[in-house]
Design an enzyme around this catalytic site. Sequence first.
Site, PDB file in Angstrom:
ATOM      1  N   LYS A   6     -62.255  44.413  13.340  1.00 14.82           N
ATOM      2  CA  LYS A   6     -62.606  43.358  12.168  1.00 14.82           C
ATOM      3  C   LYS A   6     -62.711  44.382  10.951  1.00 14.82           C
ATOM      4  O   LYS A   6     -62.993  45.335  11.050  1.00 14.82           O
ATOM      5  CB  LYS A   6     -63.969  42.516  12.361  1.00 14.82           C
ATOM      6  N   ASP A  44     -59.275  35.985   7.664  1.00 19.03           N
ATOM      7  CA  ASP A  44     -60.704  35.374   8.000  1.00 19.03           C
ATOM      8  C   ASP A  44     -61.221  34.880   6.746  1.00 19.03           C
ATOM      9  O   ASP A  44     -60.239  34.325   5.697  1.00 19.03           O
ATOM     10  CB  ASP A  44     -61.648  36.442   8.506  1.00 19.03           C
TER      11      ASP A  44
HETATM   12  P1  NDP Z   1     -61.920  29.913   4.760  1.00 19.31           P
HETATM   13  O1  NDP Z   1     -62.406  30.946   4.022  1.00 19.31           O
HETATM   14  O2  NDP Z   1     -60.453  29.273   4.585  1.00 19.31           O
HETATM   15  O3  NDP Z   1     -62.928  28.913   4.877  1.00 19.31           O
HETATM   16  C1  NDP Z   1     -64.368  29.018   4.761  1.00 19.31           C
HETATM   17  C2  NDP Z   1     -65.013  27.601   4.750  1.00 19.31           C
HETATM   18  O4  NDP Z   1     -66.492  27.719   5.004  1.00 19.31           O
HETATM   19  C3  NDP Z   1     -65.167  27.200   3.099  1.00 19.31           C
HETATM   20  O5  NDP Z   1     -64.960  25.867   3.025  1.00 19.31           O
HETATM   21  C4  NDP Z   1     -66.236  27.835   2.571  1.00 19.31           C
HETATM   22  O6  NDP Z   1     -66.928  27.311   1.621  1.00 19.31           O
HETATM   23  C5  NDP Z   1     -67.355  27.757   3.905  1.00 19.31           C
HETATM   24  N1  NDP Z   1     -68.143  29.003   3.978  1.00 19.31           N
HETATM   25  C6  NDP Z   1     -67.963  30.149   3.928  1.00 19.31           C
HETATM   26  N2  NDP Z   1     -68.990  30.840   3.901  1.00 19.31           N
HETATM   27  C7  NDP Z   1     -69.993  30.077   3.952  1.00 19.31           C
HETATM   28  C8  NDP Z   1     -71.268  30.145   3.657  1.00 19.31           C
HETATM   29  N3  NDP Z   1     -72.047  31.383   3.703  1.00 19.31           N
HETATM   30  N4  NDP Z   1     -72.169  28.984   3.536  1.00 19.31           N
HETATM   31  C9  NDP Z   1     -71.608  27.523   3.670  1.00 19.31           C
HETATM   32  N5  NDP Z   1     -70.132  27.626   3.625  1.00 19.31           N
HETATM   33  C10 NDP Z   1     -69.693  28.622   3.817  1.00 19.31           C
HETATM   34  O7  NDP Z   1     -62.081  30.698   6.250  1.00 19.31           O
HETATM   35  P2  NDP Z   1     -61.812  29.875   7.545  1.00 19.31           P
HETATM   36  O8  NDP Z   1     -61.699  28.779   7.566  1.00 19.31           O
HETATM   37  O9  NDP Z   1     -60.594  31.079   7.952  1.00 19.31           O
HETATM   38  O10 NDP Z   1     -62.935  30.594   8.279  1.00 19.31           O
HETATM   39  C11 NDP Z   1     -64.023  29.601   8.707  1.00 19.31           C
HETATM   40  C12 NDP Z   1     -64.752  30.245  10.234  1.00 19.31           C
HETATM   41  O11 NDP Z   1     -63.849  30.390  11.113  1.00 19.31           O
HETATM   42  C13 NDP Z   1     -65.397  31.861   9.997  1.00 19.31           C
HETATM   43  O12 NDP Z   1     -66.433  31.719  10.740  1.00 19.31           O
HETATM   44  C14 NDP Z   1     -64.126  32.575  10.684  1.00 19.31           C
HETATM   45  O13 NDP Z   1     -64.889  33.766  10.956  1.00 19.31           O
HETATM   46  C15 NDP Z   1     -63.744  31.735  11.723  1.00 19.31           C
HETATM   47  N6  NDP Z   1     -62.436  31.804  12.379  1.00 19.31           N
HETATM   48  C16 NDP Z   1     -61.567  32.090  11.500  1.00 19.31           C
HETATM   49  C17 NDP Z   1     -60.089  32.020  12.077  1.00 19.31           C
HETATM   50  C18 NDP Z   1     -58.767  32.116  11.514  1.00 19.31           C
HETATM   51  O14 NDP Z   1     -57.772  32.199  11.786  1.00 19.31           O
HETATM   52  N7  NDP Z   1     -58.949  31.960   9.989  1.00 19.31           N
HETATM   53  C19 NDP Z   1     -60.278  32.215  13.652  1.00 19.31           C
HETATM   54  C20 NDP Z   1     -61.266  32.245  14.290  1.00 19.31           C
HETATM   55  C21 NDP Z   1     -62.389  32.153  13.554  1.00 19.31           C
HETATM   56  P3  NDP Z   1     -66.707  27.986   0.173  1.00 19.31           P
HETATM   57  O15 NDP Z   1     -65.228  27.679  -0.222  1.00 19.31           O
HETATM   58  O16 NDP Z   1     -67.564  27.220  -0.785  1.00 19.31           O
HETATM   59  O17 NDP Z   1     -67.122  29.220   0.201  1.00 19.31           O
HETATM   60  O1  2IT Z   2     -62.157  35.440  14.215  1.00 15.98           O
HETATM   61  C1  2IT Z   2     -60.803  35.439  14.391  1.00 15.98           C
HETATM   62  O2  2IT Z   2     -60.294  35.397  15.634  1.00 15.98           O
HETATM   63  C2  2IT Z   2     -59.902  35.370  13.504  1.00 15.98           C
HETATM   64  N1  2IT Z   2     -60.277  35.472  12.225  1.00 15.98           N
HETATM   65  C3  2IT Z   2     -58.163  35.905  13.665  1.00 15.98           C
HETATM   66  C4  2IT Z   2     -58.151  37.121  13.855  1.00 15.98           C
HETATM   67  C5  2IT Z   2     -56.540  37.444  14.155  1.00 15.98           C
HETATM   68  O3  2IT Z   2     -56.192  38.364  14.140  1.00 15.98           O
HETATM   69  O4  2IT Z   2     -55.682  36.382  13.895  1.00 15.98           O
END
Ligand code: NDP
Ligand code: 2IT
Length: 446
Positions: free
Chosen positions: A126, A166
Amino acid sequence: MDPKVEQFMAKIKAKNPSEPEFHQAVHEVAESLIPFIEENPRYKHAKILERIAEPERVIMFRVPWINDKGDVEINRGYRIEMNSAIGPYKGGLRFHPTVNLGILKFLAFEQVLKNSLTTLPMGGGKGGSDFDPKGKSDNEVMRFCQSFMTELYRHIGPNTDVPAGDIGVGGREIGFLFGQYKRIKNEFVGVLTGKGIQWGGSLIRPEATGYGTVYFAEEMLKVKGDSLKGKIATVSGSGNVAQFAVQKLTELGGKAVTMSDSAGSIYDPEGIDAEKLAWVMDLKNIRRGRIKEYAEHFGCEYFEGKRPWHVKCDVAFPSATENEIDKNDAETLVKNGCMVISEGANMPSSPDAIEMYLEKKILYGPGKAANAGGVAVSGLEMTQNSMRLPWSREEVDSRLQTIMKNIHQTCVDFGTEPDGYINYVNGANVGGFVKVADAMLAQGVV
Ligand code: NDP
Ligand code: 2IT
Protein backbone atom coordinates in the site's frame (compact mmCIF):
# COMPACT_ATOMS: atom_id res chain seq x y z
CA MET A 1 -8.07 -10.88 26.46
CA ASP A 2 -6.20 -14.12 25.67
CA PRO A 3 -2.80 -13.66 27.41
CA LYS A 4 -0.98 -14.87 24.26
CA VAL A 5 -2.71 -12.16 22.19
CA GLU A 6 -1.90 -9.62 24.88
CA GLN A 7 1.79 -10.59 24.89
CA PHE A 8 1.97 -10.46 21.12
CA MET A 9 0.25 -7.07 20.97
CA ALA A 10 2.54 -5.60 23.65
CA LYS A 11 5.50 -6.31 21.37
CA ILE A 12 3.73 -4.93 18.29
CA LYS A 13 2.89 -1.71 20.15
CA ALA A 14 6.42 -1.29 21.52
CA LYS A 15 7.93 -1.80 18.09
CA ASN A 16 5.42 0.36 16.19
CA PRO A 17 4.60 3.28 18.49
CA SER A 18 1.96 5.88 17.58
CA GLU A 19 0.31 3.70 14.93
CA PRO A 20 -3.16 3.00 16.40
CA GLU A 21 -4.75 1.86 13.13
CA PHE A 22 -1.93 -0.62 12.55
CA HIS A 23 -2.35 -1.96 16.09
CA GLN A 24 -6.10 -2.28 15.53
CA ALA A 25 -5.73 -4.24 12.29
CA VAL A 26 -3.04 -6.55 13.68
CA HIS A 27 -5.00 -7.14 16.90
CA GLU A 28 -8.12 -8.27 15.05
CA VAL A 29 -6.09 -10.72 12.99
CA ALA A 30 -4.08 -11.95 15.99
CA GLU A 31 -7.28 -12.83 17.84
CA SER A 32 -8.30 -15.10 14.98
CA LEU A 33 -4.85 -16.49 14.22
CA ILE A 34 -3.25 -17.18 17.60
CA PRO A 35 -5.69 -19.98 18.50
CA PHE A 36 -5.25 -21.42 14.98
CA ILE A 37 -1.46 -21.22 15.21
CA GLU A 38 -1.50 -22.96 18.61
CA GLU A 39 -3.20 -25.88 16.86
CA ASN A 40 -0.74 -25.75 13.94
CA PRO A 41 2.70 -25.45 15.58
CA ARG A 42 4.65 -25.37 12.29
CA TYR A 43 3.52 -21.77 11.86
CA LYS A 44 4.46 -21.01 15.45
CA HIS A 45 8.02 -22.33 15.22
CA ALA A 46 8.65 -20.42 12.00
CA LYS A 47 7.28 -17.21 13.65
CA ILE A 48 5.01 -16.60 10.66
CA LEU A 49 2.68 -14.24 12.52
CA GLU A 50 5.59 -12.15 13.82
CA ARG A 51 7.04 -12.05 10.30
CA ILE A 52 3.84 -10.99 8.51
CA ALA A 53 3.45 -8.08 10.95
CA GLU A 54 6.84 -6.69 9.87
CA PRO A 55 6.87 -5.02 6.42
CA GLU A 56 9.46 -6.44 4.02
CA ARG A 57 10.33 -2.85 3.09
CA VAL A 58 9.09 0.68 3.83
CA ILE A 59 9.88 3.54 1.46
CA MET A 60 9.34 7.19 2.47
CA PHE A 61 10.22 10.08 0.25
CA ARG A 62 9.91 13.82 -0.39
CA VAL A 63 7.44 14.97 -3.05
CA PRO A 64 8.12 18.59 -4.00
CA TRP A 65 5.90 20.30 -6.59
CA ILE A 66 4.85 23.77 -7.67
CA ASN A 67 1.27 24.98 -7.25
CA ASP A 68 -0.65 27.23 -9.66
CA LYS A 69 0.49 30.36 -7.79
CA GLY A 70 4.11 29.39 -8.37
CA ASP A 71 4.79 28.43 -4.73
CA VAL A 72 6.73 25.32 -3.78
CA GLU A 73 4.75 22.68 -1.88
CA ILE A 74 6.19 19.64 -0.12
CA ASN A 75 4.33 16.42 0.59
CA ARG A 76 5.48 13.07 1.88
CA GLY A 77 5.19 9.93 -0.23
CA TYR A 78 5.16 6.32 0.99
CA ARG A 79 5.12 2.77 -0.29
CA ILE A 80 4.83 -0.13 2.16
CA GLU A 81 6.01 -3.38 0.55
CA MET A 82 4.44 -5.70 3.09
CA ASN A 83 4.65 -9.27 1.80
CA SER A 84 5.74 -10.89 -1.47
CA ALA A 85 5.37 -14.58 -0.55
CA ILE A 86 2.66 -15.32 -3.13
CA GLY A 87 3.25 -12.65 -5.79
CA PRO A 88 4.46 -9.13 -6.49
CA TYR A 89 3.41 -6.48 -3.95
CA LYS A 90 -0.07 -5.28 -4.91
CA GLY A 91 -2.31 -2.63 -3.42
CA GLY A 92 -3.60 0.88 -3.83
CA LEU A 93 -2.29 4.41 -3.36
CA ARG A 94 -4.18 6.80 -1.08
CA PHE A 95 -3.95 10.59 -1.39
CA HIS A 96 -5.57 12.17 1.65
CA PRO A 97 -4.34 14.69 4.27
CA THR A 98 -4.73 12.08 7.05
CA VAL A 99 -2.28 9.65 5.42
CA ASN A 100 0.60 8.61 7.66
CA LEU A 101 2.85 5.59 8.15
CA GLY A 102 0.51 3.78 10.58
CA ILE A 103 -2.54 4.10 8.33
CA LEU A 104 -0.67 2.77 5.32
CA LYS A 105 0.79 -0.10 7.37
CA PHE A 106 -2.70 -1.12 8.49
CA LEU A 107 -3.91 -1.03 4.89
CA ALA A 108 -0.88 -2.98 3.63
CA PHE A 109 -1.31 -5.59 6.38
CA GLU A 110 -4.98 -6.12 5.49
CA GLN A 111 -4.06 -6.24 1.82
CA VAL A 112 -1.80 -9.29 2.27
CA LEU A 113 -4.66 -11.46 3.56
CA LYS A 114 -7.22 -9.92 1.19
CA ASN A 115 -5.08 -10.60 -1.87
CA SER A 116 -4.52 -14.17 -0.73
CA LEU A 117 -8.30 -14.66 -0.41
CA THR A 118 -8.79 -13.70 -4.07
CA THR A 119 -6.82 -16.88 -5.03
CA LEU A 120 -4.76 -14.79 -7.49
CA PRO A 121 -0.94 -14.57 -7.25
CA MET A 122 -0.59 -11.18 -5.55
CA GLY A 123 1.46 -10.15 -2.51
CA GLY A 124 0.44 -7.14 -0.43
CA GLY A 125 1.43 -3.49 -0.41
CA LYS A 126 0.00 0.00 0.00
CA GLY A 127 1.20 3.53 -0.50
CA GLY A 128 0.19 7.12 -0.91
CA SER A 129 0.72 10.62 0.32
CA ASP A 130 -0.65 13.29 2.64
CA PHE A 131 -1.41 15.30 -0.53
CA ASP A 132 -5.02 16.56 -0.59
CA PRO A 133 -6.46 16.52 -4.13
CA LYS A 134 -9.53 18.49 -2.94
CA GLY A 135 -9.62 21.99 -4.37
CA LYS A 136 -6.54 21.39 -6.56
CA SER A 137 -6.62 22.08 -10.29
CA ASP A 138 -6.03 19.25 -12.78
CA ASN A 139 -2.61 20.77 -13.52
CA GLU A 140 -1.66 20.76 -9.84
CA VAL A 141 -2.76 17.13 -9.49
CA MET A 142 -0.69 16.28 -12.58
CA ARG A 143 2.43 18.02 -11.30
CA PHE A 144 2.07 16.29 -7.94
CA CYS A 145 1.58 12.86 -9.57
CA GLN A 146 4.61 13.40 -11.81
CA SER A 147 6.80 14.32 -8.86
CA PHE A 148 5.47 11.37 -6.83
CA MET A 149 6.25 8.92 -9.65
CA THR A 150 9.69 10.45 -10.28
CA GLU A 151 10.72 8.84 -6.99
CA LEU A 152 8.35 5.84 -6.85
CA TYR A 153 9.26 4.46 -10.31
CA ARG A 154 12.56 2.98 -9.07
CA HIS A 155 10.76 0.81 -6.51
CA ILE A 156 7.93 -0.63 -8.62
CA GLY A 157 7.46 -2.71 -11.77
CA PRO A 158 5.04 -5.24 -13.30
CA ASN A 159 6.86 -8.15 -11.59
CA THR A 160 7.86 -6.24 -8.43
CA ASP A 161 5.13 -3.98 -7.12
CA VAL A 162 1.92 -2.90 -8.88
CA PRO A 163 0.04 0.04 -7.29
CA ALA A 164 -3.57 1.06 -8.03
CA GLY A 165 -6.14 3.53 -6.67
CA ASP A 166 -7.67 4.06 -3.24
CA ILE A 167 -9.13 7.17 -1.55
CA GLY A 168 -8.27 10.24 -3.65
CA VAL A 169 -6.71 8.19 -6.44
CA GLY A 170 -8.98 7.38 -9.39
CA GLY A 171 -8.68 7.24 -13.16
CA ARG A 172 -7.31 10.77 -13.47
CA GLU A 173 -4.45 10.18 -11.04
CA ILE A 174 -3.60 6.70 -12.41
CA GLY A 175 -3.33 8.31 -15.88
CA PHE A 176 -0.85 10.96 -14.73
CA LEU A 177 1.17 8.38 -12.75
CA PHE A 178 1.28 5.93 -15.67
CA GLY A 179 2.31 8.65 -18.13
CA GLN A 180 5.27 9.64 -15.96
CA TYR A 181 6.38 6.03 -15.35
CA LYS A 182 6.31 5.30 -19.09
CA ARG A 183 8.25 8.45 -19.84
CA ILE A 184 11.00 7.72 -17.31
CA LYS A 185 11.36 3.98 -18.06
CA ASN A 186 10.48 4.04 -21.76
CA GLU A 187 8.36 0.93 -21.15
CA PHE A 188 4.65 0.38 -21.72
CA VAL A 189 3.92 -2.25 -19.07
CA GLY A 190 1.23 -3.16 -16.53
CA VAL A 191 2.93 -1.34 -13.66
CA LEU A 192 -0.35 0.13 -12.37
CA THR A 193 -3.93 -1.14 -12.42
CA GLY A 194 -7.07 0.90 -12.80
CA LYS A 195 -5.73 2.18 -16.13
CA GLY A 196 -7.98 3.68 -18.80
CA ILE A 197 -9.59 1.19 -21.13
CA GLN A 198 -7.73 2.50 -24.22
CA TRP A 199 -4.32 2.08 -22.60
CA GLY A 200 -4.23 -1.30 -20.87
CA GLY A 201 -7.08 -1.06 -18.36
CA SER A 202 -9.65 -3.75 -17.67
CA LEU A 203 -13.39 -3.47 -18.16
CA ILE A 204 -15.22 -3.67 -14.80
CA ARG A 205 -12.18 -2.48 -12.76
CA PRO A 206 -13.91 0.81 -11.80
CA GLU A 207 -17.06 -1.11 -10.83
CA ALA A 208 -15.31 -4.06 -9.18
CA THR A 209 -15.07 -3.07 -5.51
CA GLY A 210 -18.66 -1.84 -5.23
CA TYR A 211 -20.07 -4.72 -7.28
CA GLY A 212 -18.01 -7.24 -5.33
CA THR A 213 -19.24 -5.92 -1.99
CA VAL A 214 -22.83 -6.34 -3.14
CA TYR A 215 -22.13 -9.83 -4.54
CA PHE A 216 -20.65 -10.73 -1.15
CA ALA A 217 -23.76 -9.49 0.68
CA GLU A 218 -25.92 -11.52 -1.70
CA GLU A 219 -23.85 -14.64 -0.91
CA MET A 220 -24.22 -14.07 2.84
CA LEU A 221 -27.99 -13.71 2.46
CA LYS A 222 -28.18 -16.78 0.25
CA VAL A 223 -27.00 -18.95 3.13
CA LYS A 224 -30.16 -17.83 4.96
CA GLY A 225 -32.34 -18.50 1.92
CA ASP A 226 -32.74 -14.75 1.44
CA SER A 227 -31.60 -12.13 -1.11
CA LEU A 228 -31.14 -8.37 -1.56
CA LYS A 229 -34.40 -8.05 -3.46
CA GLY A 230 -36.64 -5.55 -1.67
CA LYS A 231 -34.03 -4.71 0.98
CA ILE A 232 -33.42 -1.16 2.19
CA ALA A 233 -29.72 -0.30 2.27
CA THR A 234 -27.66 2.47 3.81
CA VAL A 235 -24.44 3.30 1.97
CA SER A 236 -21.75 5.68 3.22
CA GLY A 237 -19.34 7.56 0.98
CA SER A 238 -20.04 8.78 -2.54
CA GLY A 239 -16.75 7.89 -4.22
CA ASN A 240 -15.75 4.96 -6.38
CA VAL A 241 -16.82 2.15 -4.07
CA ALA A 242 -20.10 3.73 -2.92
CA GLN A 243 -21.21 4.65 -6.45
CA PHE A 244 -20.92 1.15 -7.85
CA ALA A 245 -22.31 -0.47 -4.69
CA VAL A 246 -25.45 1.65 -5.18
CA GLN A 247 -25.56 0.71 -8.88
CA LYS A 248 -25.37 -3.07 -8.35
CA LEU A 249 -27.68 -2.95 -5.35
CA THR A 250 -30.36 -1.24 -7.44
CA GLU A 251 -29.84 -3.75 -10.26
CA LEU A 252 -30.41 -6.62 -7.83
CA GLY A 253 -33.69 -5.13 -6.59
CA GLY A 254 -32.49 -3.43 -3.41
CA LYS A 255 -33.03 0.22 -2.54
CA ALA A 256 -30.11 2.44 -1.51
CA VAL A 257 -31.41 5.35 0.57
CA THR A 258 -28.23 7.13 1.76
CA MET A 259 -24.87 8.36 0.52
CA SER A 260 -22.37 10.65 2.26
CA ASP A 261 -19.11 12.51 2.09
CA SER A 262 -16.84 13.93 4.76
CA ALA A 263 -19.23 16.87 5.30
CA GLY A 264 -22.50 14.96 5.86
CA SER A 265 -25.05 12.51 4.50
CA ILE A 266 -28.22 12.55 2.43
CA TYR A 267 -31.32 10.45 3.09
CA ASP A 268 -33.55 9.78 0.11
CA PRO A 269 -36.37 7.42 1.18
CA GLU A 270 -37.50 7.09 -2.46
CA GLY A 271 -34.18 5.41 -3.26
CA ILE A 272 -31.15 6.50 -5.28
CA ASP A 273 -32.19 5.06 -8.65
CA ALA A 274 -30.09 4.84 -11.83
CA GLU A 275 -30.95 8.37 -12.95
CA LYS A 276 -30.10 9.94 -9.59
CA LEU A 277 -26.90 7.89 -9.40
CA ALA A 278 -25.83 9.20 -12.83
CA TRP A 279 -26.30 12.69 -11.39
CA VAL A 280 -24.14 11.78 -8.35
CA MET A 281 -21.42 10.39 -10.64
CA ASP A 282 -21.33 13.63 -12.59
CA LEU A 283 -21.33 15.63 -9.33
CA LYS A 284 -18.46 13.65 -7.78
CA ASN A 285 -16.34 12.56 -10.74
CA ILE A 286 -16.64 15.56 -13.06
CA ARG A 287 -17.83 18.62 -11.13
CA ARG A 288 -16.13 17.44 -7.91
CA GLY A 289 -18.91 18.91 -5.77
CA ARG A 290 -20.38 18.04 -2.34
CA ILE A 291 -23.14 15.49 -1.60
CA LYS A 292 -25.18 18.25 0.06
CA GLU A 293 -26.04 19.42 -3.49
CA TYR A 294 -27.98 16.15 -3.98
CA ALA A 295 -30.39 17.12 -1.20
CA GLU A 296 -30.81 20.59 -2.72
CA HIS A 297 -31.31 19.19 -6.23
CA PHE A 298 -33.66 16.29 -5.44
CA GLY A 299 -35.31 17.79 -2.36
CA CYS A 300 -34.47 15.30 0.37
CA GLU A 301 -32.98 15.47 3.87
CA TYR A 302 -29.31 16.35 4.48
CA PHE A 303 -27.60 15.67 7.79
CA GLU A 304 -24.67 18.06 8.20
CA GLY A 305 -21.63 16.43 9.79
CA LYS A 306 -23.46 13.11 10.30
CA ARG A 307 -22.85 9.59 9.08
CA PRO A 308 -25.87 7.68 7.73
CA TRP A 309 -26.12 4.91 10.37
CA HIS A 310 -29.14 6.39 12.18
CA VAL A 311 -31.29 5.61 9.12
CA LYS A 312 -33.30 2.40 9.44
CA CYS A 313 -32.07 -0.29 7.05
CA ASP A 314 -31.84 -4.05 6.41
CA VAL A 315 -28.32 -3.95 4.99
CA ALA A 316 -25.43 -1.51 5.48
CA PHE A 317 -22.52 -0.89 3.11
CA PRO A 318 -19.89 1.28 4.83
CA SER A 319 -17.89 2.51 1.83
CA ALA A 320 -16.06 5.66 2.95
CA THR A 321 -13.20 5.15 5.40
CA GLU A 322 -11.78 3.43 8.52
CA ASN A 323 -13.58 3.54 11.86
CA GLU A 324 -16.71 5.14 10.43
CA ILE A 325 -18.98 2.86 12.49
CA ASP A 326 -18.44 3.12 16.25
CA LYS A 327 -20.13 1.20 19.03
CA ASN A 328 -23.12 3.56 19.19
CA ASP A 329 -23.63 3.37 15.43
CA ALA A 330 -23.47 -0.44 15.58
CA GLU A 331 -26.02 -0.46 18.41
CA THR A 332 -28.35 1.77 16.38
CA LEU A 333 -27.98 -0.38 13.27
CA VAL A 334 -28.73 -3.60 15.17
CA LYS A 335 -31.63 -2.00 17.09
CA ASN A 336 -33.15 -0.82 13.80
CA GLY A 337 -33.12 -4.38 12.45
CA CYS A 338 -30.04 -4.28 10.19
CA MET A 339 -29.14 -7.91 9.44
CA VAL A 340 -26.19 -7.58 7.05
CA ILE A 341 -23.04 -5.45 7.08
CA SER A 342 -20.86 -5.77 3.99
CA GLU A 343 -17.74 -3.60 4.18
CA GLY A 344 -16.76 -1.76 1.00
CA ALA A 345 -14.26 0.32 2.95
CA ASN A 346 -11.17 -0.98 4.75
CA MET A 347 -11.69 -1.44 8.53
CA PRO A 348 -14.78 0.83 8.70
CA SER A 349 -16.01 -0.80 11.92
CA SER A 350 -14.34 -0.13 15.26
CA PRO A 351 -13.41 -3.21 17.36
CA ASP A 352 -16.36 -2.74 19.74
CA ALA A 353 -18.74 -2.38 16.77
CA ILE A 354 -17.47 -5.73 15.47
CA GLU A 355 -17.92 -7.25 18.92
CA MET A 356 -21.55 -6.13 18.81
CA TYR A 357 -22.18 -7.69 15.35
CA LEU A 358 -20.70 -11.01 16.46
CA GLU A 359 -22.59 -11.00 19.74
CA LYS A 360 -25.88 -10.34 17.93
CA LYS A 361 -24.90 -12.92 15.30
CA ILE A 362 -25.68 -10.74 12.32
CA LEU A 363 -24.17 -11.41 8.89
CA TYR A 364 -20.94 -9.44 8.99
CA GLY A 365 -18.59 -9.42 5.97
CA PRO A 366 -15.29 -7.76 6.98
CA GLY A 367 -13.52 -5.56 4.42
CA LYS A 368 -10.71 -7.94 3.58
CA ALA A 369 -13.30 -10.41 2.28
CA ALA A 370 -16.19 -8.18 1.19
CA ASN A 371 -14.16 -5.53 -0.68
CA ALA A 372 -11.64 -7.90 -2.29
CA GLY A 373 -13.40 -7.59 -5.67
CA GLY A 374 -11.44 -4.42 -6.50
CA VAL A 375 -8.02 -5.94 -6.13
CA ALA A 376 -9.28 -9.18 -7.68
CA VAL A 377 -10.12 -7.36 -10.91
CA SER A 378 -6.77 -5.57 -10.62
CA GLY A 379 -5.28 -9.08 -10.67
CA LEU A 380 -7.35 -9.83 -13.78
CA GLU A 381 -6.06 -6.57 -15.33
CA MET A 382 -2.50 -7.85 -14.72
CA THR A 383 -3.41 -11.14 -16.41
CA GLN A 384 -4.82 -9.33 -19.47
CA ASN A 385 -1.71 -7.10 -19.61
CA SER A 386 0.55 -10.18 -19.56
CA MET A 387 -1.46 -11.85 -22.32
CA ARG A 388 -1.76 -8.53 -24.22
CA LEU A 389 -5.40 -9.48 -24.79
CA PRO A 390 -8.45 -7.79 -23.25
CA TRP A 391 -11.46 -9.69 -21.92
CA SER A 392 -15.10 -8.66 -22.43
CA ARG A 393 -17.25 -7.13 -19.68
CA GLU A 394 -19.11 -10.43 -19.32
CA GLU A 395 -15.88 -12.41 -18.97
CA VAL A 396 -14.47 -10.13 -16.25
CA ASP A 397 -17.77 -9.79 -14.39
CA SER A 398 -18.32 -13.53 -14.39
CA ARG A 399 -14.79 -14.10 -13.04
CA LEU A 400 -15.43 -11.44 -10.37
CA GLN A 401 -18.65 -13.18 -9.31
CA THR A 402 -16.87 -16.54 -9.11
CA ILE A 403 -14.06 -15.03 -7.02
CA MET A 404 -16.52 -13.40 -4.58
CA LYS A 405 -18.39 -16.73 -4.24
CA ASN A 406 -15.11 -18.54 -3.58
CA ILE A 407 -14.05 -15.98 -0.95
CA HIS A 408 -17.43 -16.46 0.72
CA GLN A 409 -16.94 -20.24 0.68
CA THR A 410 -13.44 -19.88 2.18
CA CYS A 411 -14.98 -17.86 5.03
CA VAL A 412 -17.62 -20.57 5.54
CA ASP A 413 -14.94 -23.30 5.54
CA PHE A 414 -12.68 -21.58 8.06
CA GLY A 415 -15.22 -19.59 10.08
CA THR A 416 -18.27 -21.76 10.78
CA GLU A 417 -18.79 -22.12 14.53
CA PRO A 418 -20.23 -25.20 16.28
CA ASP A 419 -23.72 -23.64 16.43
CA GLY A 420 -23.64 -22.98 12.68
CA TYR A 421 -23.00 -19.21 12.92
CA ILE A 422 -20.53 -18.11 10.27
CA ASN A 423 -17.85 -15.95 11.85
CA TYR A 424 -16.58 -14.26 8.68
CA VAL A 425 -13.87 -12.46 10.68
CA ASN A 426 -12.15 -15.69 11.69
CA GLY A 427 -12.96 -17.22 8.31
CA ALA A 428 -11.30 -14.42 6.33
CA ASN A 429 -8.31 -14.10 8.64
CA VAL A 430 -7.49 -17.81 8.78
CA GLY A 431 -8.48 -18.48 5.17
CA GLY A 432 -6.27 -15.64 3.91
CA PHE A 433 -3.38 -16.59 6.21
CA VAL A 434 -2.91 -20.25 5.27
CA LYS A 435 -1.75 -19.72 1.67
CA VAL A 436 0.68 -16.94 2.62
CA ALA A 437 2.00 -18.88 5.61
CA ASP A 438 2.56 -22.08 3.62
CA ALA A 439 4.38 -20.12 0.92
CA MET A 440 6.58 -18.51 3.57
CA LEU A 441 7.36 -21.91 5.11
CA ALA A 442 8.36 -23.25 1.69
CA GLN A 443 10.59 -20.26 0.97
CA GLY A 444 12.60 -20.48 4.20
CA VAL A 445 13.52 -17.74 6.62
CA VAL A 446 13.44 -14.70 4.31
P1 NDP B 1 -12.93 7.78 -3.07
O1 NDP B 1 -11.85 8.76 -2.86
O2 NDP B 1 -13.44 7.53 -4.45
O3 NDP B 1 -14.19 8.11 -2.15
C1 NDP B 1 -14.06 8.20 -0.79
C2 NDP B 1 -15.39 8.60 -0.18
O4 NDP B 1 -15.33 8.48 1.24
C3 NDP B 1 -15.75 10.07 -0.46
O5 NDP B 1 -17.14 10.21 -0.48
C4 NDP B 1 -15.12 10.77 0.74
O6 NDP B 1 -15.72 12.02 1.05
C5 NDP B 1 -15.40 9.78 1.85
N1 NDP B 1 -14.35 9.89 2.88
C6 NDP B 1 -13.02 9.73 2.71
N2 NDP B 1 -12.36 9.96 3.85
C7 NDP B 1 -13.31 10.28 4.76
C8 NDP B 1 -13.25 10.63 6.12
N3 NDP B 1 -12.08 10.67 6.78
N4 NDP B 1 -14.43 10.88 6.75
C9 NDP B 1 -15.61 10.83 6.08
N5 NDP B 1 -15.71 10.53 4.79
C10 NDP B 1 -14.58 10.24 4.13
O7 NDP B 1 -12.37 6.40 -2.45
P2 NDP B 1 -12.87 4.91 -2.67
O8 NDP B 1 -14.33 4.88 -2.91
O9 NDP B 1 -11.96 4.27 -3.63
O10 NDP B 1 -12.55 4.26 -1.23
C11 NDP B 1 -13.50 4.18 -0.18
C12 NDP B 1 -13.09 3.09 0.78
O11 NDP B 1 -13.01 1.83 0.10
C13 NDP B 1 -11.71 3.26 1.45
O12 NDP B 1 -11.76 2.71 2.75
C14 NDP B 1 -10.81 2.39 0.57
O13 NDP B 1 -9.65 2.00 1.26
C15 NDP B 1 -11.74 1.23 0.29
N6 NDP B 1 -11.42 0.39 -0.86
C16 NDP B 1 -11.28 0.93 -2.11
C17 NDP B 1 -11.04 0.12 -3.18
C18 NDP B 1 -10.97 0.63 -4.57
O14 NDP B 1 -10.85 -0.18 -5.49
N7 NDP B 1 -11.07 1.92 -4.81
C19 NDP B 1 -10.86 -1.33 -3.01
C20 NDP B 1 -11.11 -1.80 -1.67
C21 NDP B 1 -11.35 -0.95 -0.65
P3 NDP B 1 -14.94 13.39 0.67
O15 NDP B 1 -15.02 13.46 -0.83
O16 NDP B 1 -15.67 14.47 1.38
O17 NDP B 1 -13.52 13.22 1.15
O1 2IT C 1 -7.93 -1.62 -0.70
C1 2IT C 1 -7.87 -2.13 -1.83
O2 2IT C 1 -8.00 -3.35 -2.01
C2 2IT C 1 -7.65 -1.24 -2.98
N1 2IT C 1 -7.59 -0.02 -2.80
C3 2IT C 1 -7.47 -1.81 -4.36
C4 2IT C 1 -6.06 -2.27 -4.57
C5 2IT C 1 -5.71 -2.70 -5.97
O3 2IT C 1 -4.52 -3.00 -6.16
O4 2IT C 1 -6.57 -2.75 -6.84
